[in-house]
Design an enzyme around this catalytic site. Structure first.
Site, PDB file in Angstrom:
ATOM      1  N   THR A   1      26.675  75.256  27.978  1.00 22.70           N
ATOM      2  CA  THR A   1      27.934  75.722  28.197  1.00 22.70           C
ATOM      3  C   THR A   1      28.898  74.568  28.491  1.00 22.70           C
ATOM      4  OG1 THR A   1      29.605  77.462  28.681  1.00 22.70           O
ATOM      5  CG2 THR A   1      27.760  76.885  30.315  1.00 22.70           C
ATOM      6  N   GLY A   2      30.183  74.612  27.800  1.00 23.61           N
ATOM      7  CA  GLY A   2      31.155  73.559  28.554  1.00 23.61           C
ATOM      8  C   GLY A   2      31.380  72.713  27.232  1.00 23.61           C
TER       9      GLY A   2
ATOM     10  N   THR B   1      31.156  80.183  26.494  1.00 21.21           N
ATOM     11  CA  THR B   1      30.278  80.617  25.529  1.00 21.21           C
ATOM     12  C   THR B   1      28.891  81.441  26.317  1.00 21.21           C
ATOM     13  OG1 THR B   1      30.308  78.470  24.391  1.00 21.21           O
ATOM     14  CG2 THR B   1      27.916  79.437  24.283  1.00 21.21           C
TER      15      THR B   1
ATOM     16  N   ARG C   1      36.049  71.808  13.300  1.00 16.89           N
ATOM     17  CA  ARG C   1      35.009  71.300  14.530  1.00 16.89           C
ATOM     18  C   ARG C   1      33.859  72.144  14.776  1.00 16.89           C
ATOM     19  NH1 ARG C   1      33.535  73.308  19.982  1.00 16.89           N
ATOM     20  NH2 ARG C   1      33.355  71.219  21.039  1.00 16.89           N
ATOM     21  N   VAL C   2      32.928  71.558  14.840  1.00 13.14           N
ATOM     22  CA  VAL C   2      31.516  72.572  15.473  1.00 13.14           C
ATOM     23  C   VAL C   2      31.129  71.844  16.806  1.00 13.14           C
ATOM     24  CG1 VAL C   2      29.188  73.025  14.963  1.00 13.14           C
ATOM     25  CG2 VAL C   2      30.866  73.214  13.029  1.00 13.14           C
ATOM     26  N   GLY C   3      30.885  72.631  17.773  1.00 11.91           N
ATOM     27  CA  GLY C   3      30.351  72.289  19.100  1.00 11.91           C
ATOM     28  C   GLY C   3      28.903  72.409  19.185  1.00 11.91           C
ATOM     29  N   ASP C   4      28.299  72.267  20.277  1.00  9.02           N
ATOM     30  CA  ASP C   4      27.110  72.240  20.508  1.00  9.02           C
ATOM     31  C   ASP C   4      26.339  73.539  20.328  1.00  9.02           C
ATOM     32  OD1 ASP C   4      28.341  73.293  22.898  1.00  9.02           O
ATOM     33  OD2 ASP C   4      26.515  73.384  23.816  1.00  9.02           O
TER      34      ASP C   4
ATOM     35  N   GLY D   1      31.264  70.720  24.237  1.00  8.20           N
ATOM     36  CA  GLY D   1      30.016  70.832  23.309  1.00  8.20           C
ATOM     37  C   GLY D   1      29.751  69.322  23.222  1.00  8.20           C
TER      38      GLY D   1
HETATM   39  C1  SD4 Z   1      31.760  74.516  22.724  1.00  8.38           C
HETATM   40  N1  SD4 Z   1      30.047  74.541  24.161  1.00  8.38           N
HETATM   41  O1  SD4 Z   1      31.969  74.657  21.496  1.00  8.38           O
HETATM   42  C2  SD4 Z   1      30.979  75.373  23.428  1.00  8.38           C
HETATM   43  C3  SD4 Z   1      32.083  75.922  24.345  1.00  8.38           C
HETATM   44  C4  SD4 Z   1      31.556  76.450  25.426  1.00  8.38           C
HETATM   45  O2  SD4 Z   1      31.978  76.960  27.762  1.00  8.38           O
HETATM   46  O3  SD4 Z   1      30.699  76.399  25.808  1.00  8.38           O
HETATM   47  N2  SD4 Z   1      32.404  76.623  26.518  1.00  8.38           N
HETATM   48  O4  SD4 Z   1      31.872  73.160  22.725  1.00  8.38           O
END
Ligand code: SD4
Length: 340
Positions: free
Chosen positions: A251-252, A200, A228-231, A254
């Site tokens: 990032t990471g 991200t 699916r929705v992330g952060d 979510g």
């Molecule tokens: C998510 N945080 O959709 C995002 C993915 C992401 O590095 O950041 N990846 O969960």
């Protein structure tokens, strides 16, 4: 001489200068000489370098942080070689590329889209949600309808490369986020083939007027469940700005960021006096404290910028990089610190 008289006298010594002249000055002088603020833009991962450069075009001409971050993150959104943001992103497990994005300005205005399909520049749709509607967030078909009504073209976001990766994934259908998949250089050392499954861009900027802005945009976890929705599109989780204190982005994985309202937490910790790096570290440790077993196998990174232009980052695992751009150092890439 008392202070009021002094100010009055010194005001008389300063020649009147028109808005047009100030604009011309801005073009020729480093911005700090005009406004005494050092503009800066920082963003996640290696692709942040190119994104920062485009944001800097706005900041270095005295533009607003909110305009800079929108412009900046549009760069990776349009780059089809980046398979985790915008056009060219990996699809969900049913083959649909769906994007999440949000944006926030110094006044606390914010806009967001989630599970948006068929539009490359999710960040600009989020900006339009902020500017043109009384709402904060639009999702799915409604977000796409709104975008189309406002002049965005429908496009096929699934590139042959990402389709191929998805078909490969379908053979085993294993859904396991891979640590540090974001940083291609790092990931390439550990991963066979093209298996980057999440990534991200989160960007934070301080402009010459002393105002903060932030943006975050992603295609989310590769091969995620449909819907699916992330952060990343969630204000407070993937991004938060408080113009009195600072901004943060994540990032990471979510799900862990949402559970801890990560970016809001980082900003609140800065409000209590932590440096950006200390605040990011404490937010990462909160994740470990709540779920020590999960934390070992995933990556989460936070990036923060305070009102003074100080910045810092912290991640669960090694390999988290971020890019910094200001008048002194452009293109600097730093390996962030980590807990494990
Ligand atoms: C998510 N945080 O959709 C995002 C993915 C992401 O590095 O950041 N990846 O969960």
């Amino acid at each position: 001489m008392d202070r009021r008289k002094f100010l009055k006298n010194s005001a008389l010594l300063v020649p009147a200068i028109s808005a047009g002249e100030i604009y011309e000055l801005r073009k020729t002088l480093p911005i700090r000489d005009v406004f005494n603020v050092h503009p800066i833009v920082i963003s996640t991962w290696d692709f942040g370098i190119a994104a920062n450069k485009d944001a800097w075009q706005v900041l270095s001409h005295g533009g607003l942080a909110i305009d800079a971050v929108e412009k900046g993150v549009r760069t990776p959104e349009a780059d089809i070689r980046i398979q985790t943001i915008g056009k060219g992103g990996f699809p969900d497990r049913d083959g649909h590329v769906s994007l999440d994005a949000c944006i926030m300005d110094h006044l606390g205005n914010c806009g967001s889209v989630a599970a948006l399909e068929g539009i490359t520049h999710a960040i600009s749709v989020a900006r339009m949600v902020m500017d043109k509607t009384p709402h904060v967030m639009l999702v799915g078909e409604g977000a796409q309808q709104f975008a189309r009504e406002n002049g965005f073209e429908l496009e096929n976001l699934l590139t042959p490369e990402s389709e191929k990766a998805w078909k490969e994934w379908l053979k085993e259908k294993k859904y396991k986020p891979i640590i540090n998949i974001e940083n291609k250089t790092f990931a390439a050392e550990r991963l066979p083939g093209n298996q980057y499954n999440h990534d991200t861009i989160g960007m934070l900027a301080l402009d010459a007027h002393g105002n903060l802005g932030g943006a975050c945009t992603t295609s989310g976890m590769a091969f995620k469940m449909r819907g699916r929705v992330g952060d990343s599109p969630i204000i407070g989780a993937g991004l938060y700005i408080d113009n009195e204190v600072g901004g943060a982005t994540a990032t990471g994985v979510g799900e862990e960021v949402i559970r801890n309202v990560g970016s809001f937490l980082v900003v609140e910790l800065m409000r209590q006096g932590r440096s950006p790096e200390e605040a990011c570290r404490e937010a990462v440790e909160r994740i470990i404290h709540k779920k020590p077993e999960t934390a070992k196998d995933i990556q989460v990174g936070f990036l923060a910028l305070n009102k003074k232009g100080e910045y810092g980052a912290y991640a669960l695992q090694k390999g988290f990089s971020y890019a910094v751009c200001n008048t002194e150092k452009q293109d600097l890439l730093i390996n962030g610190k980590c807990v494990y």
